[in-house]
Design a protein around this motif. Sequence first.
Motif, short mmCIF file in Angstrom:
data_model
loop_
_atom_site.label_atom_id
_atom_site.label_comp_id
_atom_site.label_asym_id
_atom_site.label_seq_id
_atom_site.Cartn_x
_atom_site.Cartn_y
_atom_site.Cartn_z
N THR A 76 -1.09 -1.31 -4.41
CA THR A 76 -2.22 -0.39 -4.50
C THR A 76 -1.70 1.01 -4.18
O THR A 76 -1.01 1.20 -3.18
CB THR A 76 -3.33 -0.77 -3.50
OG1 THR A 76 -3.75 -2.11 -3.78
CG2 THR A 76 -4.51 0.17 -3.59
N PHE A 77 -2.03 1.95 -5.05
CA PHE A 77 -1.63 3.33 -4.85
C PHE A 77 -2.79 4.16 -4.33
O PHE A 77 -3.93 3.99 -4.78
CB PHE A 77 -1.13 3.94 -6.17
CG PHE A 77 0.24 3.49 -6.54
CD1 PHE A 77 1.36 4.16 -6.05
CD2 PHE A 77 0.42 2.41 -7.37
CE1 PHE A 77 2.63 3.73 -6.38
CE2 PHE A 77 1.70 1.98 -7.72
CZ PHE A 77 2.80 2.65 -7.22
N ASP A 107 2.33 1.11 3.56
CA ASP A 107 3.65 0.51 3.69
C ASP A 107 4.76 1.48 3.34
O ASP A 107 5.88 1.35 3.83
CB ASP A 107 3.76 -0.70 2.75
CG ASP A 107 2.75 -1.78 3.12
OD1 ASP A 107 2.79 -2.26 4.26
OD2 ASP A 107 1.93 -2.13 2.26
N LEU A 108 4.45 2.46 2.49
CA LEU A 108 5.49 3.33 1.95
C LEU A 108 4.86 4.62 1.43
O LEU A 108 3.71 4.61 1.00
CB LEU A 108 6.18 2.61 0.79
CG LEU A 108 7.55 3.07 0.33
CD1 LEU A 108 8.60 2.85 1.42
CD2 LEU A 108 7.96 2.29 -0.92
N VAL A 109 5.64 5.70 1.46
CA VAL A 109 5.23 6.97 0.87
C VAL A 109 6.25 7.33 -0.21
O VAL A 109 7.45 7.28 0.03
CB VAL A 109 5.17 8.10 1.92
CG1 VAL A 109 4.91 9.45 1.26
CG2 VAL A 109 4.11 7.81 2.98
N GLN A 149 0.87 -1.17 0.00
CA GLN A 149 0.00 0.00 0.00
C GLN A 149 0.91 1.23 0.00
O GLN A 149 1.67 1.44 0.95
CB GLN A 149 -0.90 0.01 1.23
CG GLN A 149 -1.81 -1.20 1.35
CD GLN A 149 -2.91 -1.19 0.30
OE1 GLN A 149 -3.41 -0.15 -0.10
NE2 GLN A 149 -3.28 -2.39 -0.15
N ILE A 150 0.83 2.02 -1.08
CA ILE A 150 1.73 3.15 -1.25
C ILE A 150 0.94 4.44 -1.36
O ILE A 150 0.02 4.54 -2.18
CB ILE A 150 2.62 2.97 -2.49
CG1 ILE A 150 3.49 1.73 -2.34
CG2 ILE A 150 3.48 4.21 -2.73
CD1 ILE A 150 4.33 1.39 -3.56
N LEU A 151 1.30 5.43 -0.54
CA LEU A 151 0.77 6.77 -0.70
C LEU A 151 1.68 7.49 -1.68
O LEU A 151 2.87 7.69 -1.40
CB LEU A 151 0.73 7.51 0.64
CG LEU A 151 0.24 8.97 0.57
CD1 LEU A 151 -1.19 9.06 0.03
CD2 LEU A 151 0.34 9.62 1.95
N LEU A 152 1.13 7.84 -2.83
CA LEU A 152 1.88 8.54 -3.88
C LEU A 152 1.49 10.00 -3.84
O LEU A 152 0.33 10.35 -4.08
CB LEU A 152 1.58 7.92 -5.24
CG LEU A 152 2.18 8.62 -6.47
CD1 LEU A 152 3.70 8.68 -6.37
CD2 LEU A 152 1.74 7.91 -7.74
#
Length: 143
Positions: free
Chosen positions: A28-29, A55-57, A2-5
């Motif tokens: 998933t973005f 999980d990541l930005v 799960q990535i915050l873009l």
Amino acid sequence: MQILLIEDNPGDVRLIKEAFRDVDAETTFHAVHDGTSALESLRERQRDDGSVELDLVLLDLNLPRKNGFEVLETINQDPDLVAPPVLVLTSSEAVEDVTRSYELCANAYLTKPNTPDEFIEMGRAIEAFWFDEATLPPAVASA
């Protein structure tokens, strides 16, 4: 994954999403287009027990409303705001931007690739390191 873009350029959003289609992990973005919305999203995820854990930005520096440095400053200075690892992903190769990003506790600094194939390589490298090799902190939702 799960990535915050956090990216205001629709073309770069598309390239980044396409790059991660070729990685092994399902990705998933959650895309936002400015720094203010990014901070609202991070805060909302901490308040909402039913939200998806990130999980990541991936953070661009050149953003409207609040730029990437302001986002990093807020994350770094607000003890109530817990974020997953933040990777700066920007077009700037300026030494000052790299230095300032790390001073503000960015976990990595990546320069945006120039071609679609290089974006795919970057996506694979991020997956290999951040999801296959690195030990990440507990999820934001459990903080």
